[in-house]
Design an enzyme around this catalytic site. Structure first.
Site, PDB file in Angstrom:
ATOM      1  N   LYS A 115     -61.128 -17.200  22.622  1.00 17.52           N
ATOM      2  CA  LYS A 115     -61.687 -18.550  22.597  1.00 17.52           C
ATOM      3  C   LYS A 115     -62.525 -18.846  23.833  1.00 17.52           C
ATOM      4  CE  LYS A 115     -58.956 -20.921  19.194  1.00 17.52           C
ATOM      5  NZ  LYS A 115     -58.271 -22.108  18.728  1.00 17.52           N
ATOM      6  N   LYS A 197     -59.940 -12.918  10.915  1.00 17.64           N
ATOM      7  CA  LYS A 197     -59.081 -13.966  10.356  1.00 17.64           C
ATOM      8  C   LYS A 197     -59.896 -15.133   9.788  1.00 17.64           C
ATOM      9  CE  LYS A 197     -57.057 -17.260  12.803  1.00 17.64           C
ATOM     10  NZ  LYS A 197     -56.196 -18.235  13.472  1.00 17.64           N
ATOM     11  N   LYS A 200     -60.328 -22.121  10.815  1.00 18.85           N
ATOM     12  CA  LYS A 200     -60.887 -23.472  10.724  1.00 18.85           C
ATOM     13  C   LYS A 200     -62.188 -23.611  11.479  1.00 18.85           C
ATOM     14  CE  LYS A 200     -56.844 -25.999  11.598  1.00 18.85           C
ATOM     15  NZ  LYS A 200     -56.373 -25.681  12.926  1.00 18.85           N
TER      16      LYS A 200
HETATM   17  P1  ATP Z   1     -58.668 -22.651  14.975  1.00 21.09           P
HETATM   18  O1  ATP Z   1     -59.769 -21.889  14.276  1.00 21.09           O
HETATM   19  O2  ATP Z   1     -59.032 -24.046  15.361  1.00 21.09           O
HETATM   20  O3  ATP Z   1     -58.001 -21.858  16.050  1.00 21.09           O
HETATM   21  P2  ATP Z   1     -56.853 -21.909  12.909  1.00 21.09           P
HETATM   22  O4  ATP Z   1     -57.493 -21.954  11.559  1.00 21.09           O
HETATM   23  O5  ATP Z   1     -56.653 -20.571  13.519  1.00 21.09           O
HETATM   24  O6  ATP Z   1     -57.585 -22.886  13.893  1.00 21.09           O
HETATM   25  P3  ATP Z   1     -54.340 -23.082  13.721  1.00 21.09           P
HETATM   26  O7  ATP Z   1     -54.244 -24.554  13.843  1.00 21.09           O
HETATM   27  O8  ATP Z   1     -54.507 -22.292  14.971  1.00 21.09           O
HETATM   28  O9  ATP Z   1     -55.501 -22.674  12.723  1.00 21.09           O
HETATM   29  O10 ATP Z   1     -53.116 -22.529  12.916  1.00 21.09           O
HETATM   30  C1  ATP Z   1     -52.168 -23.285  12.224  1.00 21.09           C
HETATM   31  C2  ATP Z   1     -51.200 -22.372  11.535  1.00 21.09           C
HETATM   32  O11 ATP Z   1     -51.885 -21.669  10.506  1.00 21.09           O
HETATM   33  C3  ATP Z   1     -50.602 -21.308  12.449  1.00 21.09           C
HETATM   34  O12 ATP Z   1     -49.257 -21.079  12.076  1.00 21.09           O
HETATM   35  C4  ATP Z   1     -51.433 -20.099  12.173  1.00 21.09           C
HETATM   36  O13 ATP Z   1     -50.741 -18.909  12.439  1.00 21.09           O
HETATM   37  C5  ATP Z   1     -51.712 -20.268  10.688  1.00 21.09           C
HETATM   38  N1  ATP Z   1     -52.962 -19.629  10.308  1.00 21.09           N
HETATM   39  C6  ATP Z   1     -54.183 -19.920  10.773  1.00 21.09           C
HETATM   40  N2  ATP Z   1     -55.116 -19.150  10.198  1.00 21.09           N
HETATM   41  C7  ATP Z   1     -54.449 -18.326   9.348  1.00 21.09           C
HETATM   42  C8  ATP Z   1     -54.850 -17.283   8.465  1.00 21.09           C
HETATM   43  N3  ATP Z   1     -56.108 -16.933   8.338  1.00 21.09           N
HETATM   44  N4  ATP Z   1     -53.905 -16.662   7.732  1.00 21.09           N
HETATM   45  C9  ATP Z   1     -52.604 -17.013   7.846  1.00 21.09           C
HETATM   46  N5  ATP Z   1     -52.156 -17.984   8.670  1.00 21.09           N
HETATM   47  C10 ATP Z   1     -53.054 -18.637   9.410  1.00 21.09           C
END
Ligand code: ATP
Ligand code: LTN
Length: 333
Positions: A115, A197, A200
């Site tokens: 990040k 991955k 968001k």
């Molecule tokens: P950002 O992109 O803002 O970091 P993010 O999409 O990675 O956000 P988080 O808020 O960090 O989402 O994650 C919330 C929950 O969703 C966490 O438990 C994380 O492990 C899970 N998660 C996020 N992305 C995935 C994914 N692609 N597959 C499975 N679990 C996920």
């Protein structure tokens, strides 16, 4: 008494990865929990602001995530649902735990390293200390189990280290929390780059399915998901990451095993297979969206969040008082 806790950042539109990797697991754990289990699920808004968020958008995302939790099946009678910043002890425990975290432990976090490279306006110190705030979230309620996607495993490791360090330095206080990571769906991949991955904060809209995407958008995104040129449906994460990701999504939506699905789909071409995946997603997500629209502007939502913050504060305050007493700060209470 056992405690389950987890949270999601309101840092953008909630993705299918967030749902399959995290929220779906929260709901299953809630529904299987016995009377003796306390469940805390929160909206991690203090985490979201470790990188700049537009304030108007952030407010909307907080409320939207609360409605998504309920629409996906979290039940305020079984789970305490609240907004992190409305329980001020989260910030407080974050500081207390910072005093016993080494900078080196934070600098080697892979999510921090990823990040920080994406920041254009400089790296906030909160981005570095974020895993300490997260450890604080977990220890504040003396949690035993933390359902998360696989990307959070390293952060959970630090929470365990800090629980043990506090116990060793000041006497037995915290449970050492365990991550609960699903076997299938713990890492849903980007539809456009299936080696990274689904996230968001991905700028490319068609890389992610958002929980609130309409039917036509879902079908279009799945149809344009990157696959390979072999035209044969089977699971091989290394050599067929795109098809393997779609099989994972299908398995999570239908509750059929990957092996069963490969058997069902082995004679299909990619167009037919993608249609099956899109159908399953639409079937899963449309009822959630319908409930979401009913809940979003209801008075009930505000009441649930107010009640949740009150209940969470009660537990959080007890922990902070105990920590301060053990650490020797303030006056004895
Ligand atoms: P950002 O992109 O803002 O970091 P993010 O999409 O990675 O956000 P988080 O808020 O960090 O989402 O994650 C919330 C929950 O969703 C966490 O438990 C994380 O492990 C899970 N998660 C996020 N992305 C995935 C994914 N692609 N597959 C499975 N679990 C996920
Ligand atoms: N950092 C997590 C969200 C989060 C969390 C937590 C998850 C914040 N605090 C405590 C579990 C327990 C993320 O997914 N980015």
């Amino acid at each position: 008494m056992k405690t389950i806790l987890s949270g999601i950042q309101p840092s953008g539109k909630i993705t299918l990865g967030n749902y399959l990797g995290a929220i779906k697991n929260f709901v299953e754990m809630q529904n299987n929990a016995d009377e003796d289990t306390n469940i805390f699920i929160f909206i991690a808004d203090l985490h979201a602001i470790t990188v700049y968020q537009d304030p108007v958008e952030l407010r909307k995302s907080i409320k939207s995530l609360a409605a998504i939790y309920l629409a996906c099946g979290l039940d305020p009678n079984k789970s305490t649902i609240f907004i992190q910043s409305e329980v001020k002890e989260h910030a407080e425990i974050g500081y207390l735990l910072q005093t016993m975290t080494y900078v080196g432990e934070l600098e080697r976090m892979t999510q921090y390293k990823d990040k920080m490279q994406k920041q254009v306006q400089g790296v906030s110190s909160a981005l570095l200390t974020y895993p300490v705030l997260m450890a604080g979230d977990i220890l504040l309620y003396n949690s035993n189990y933390v359902p998360v996607g696989v990307d959070q495993k390293q952060h959970l490791e630090l929470s365990r280290t800090l629980a043990e360090r506090f116990n060793n330095r000041y006497s037995e206080t915290f449970n050492v929390p365990e991550p609960i990571i699903q076997k299938v769906g713990a890492k849903i991949m980007s539809l456009q780059d299936p080696t990274s991955k689904m996230s968001k904060s991905d700028k490319l809209e068609k890389a992610s399915i958002f929980l609130l995407d309409d039917e036509a958008t879902i079908r279009k995104k799945i149809a344009s998901a990157v696959t390979d040129s072999e035209a044969k449906v089977y699971f091989d994460q290394e050599n067929k990451p795109g098809i393997s990701n779609l099989l994972t999504i299908l398995s999570c939506c239908t509750l059929k095993s990957i092996d069963e699905l490969v058997e069902d789909c082995k004679d299909m071409n990619y167009g037919e297979f993608k249609k099956i995946v899109a159908d399953a997603l639409v079937e899963k997500l449309m009822p959630i969206q319908q409930r979401y629209n009913e809940i979003l502007n209801s008075e009930e939502l505000d009441l649930i969040l107010t009640e949740g913050a009150k209940k969470a504060s009660y537990f959080a305050n007890k922990t902070i008082t105990k920590m301060k007493r053990k650490m020797g700060i303030g006056r004895k209470q």
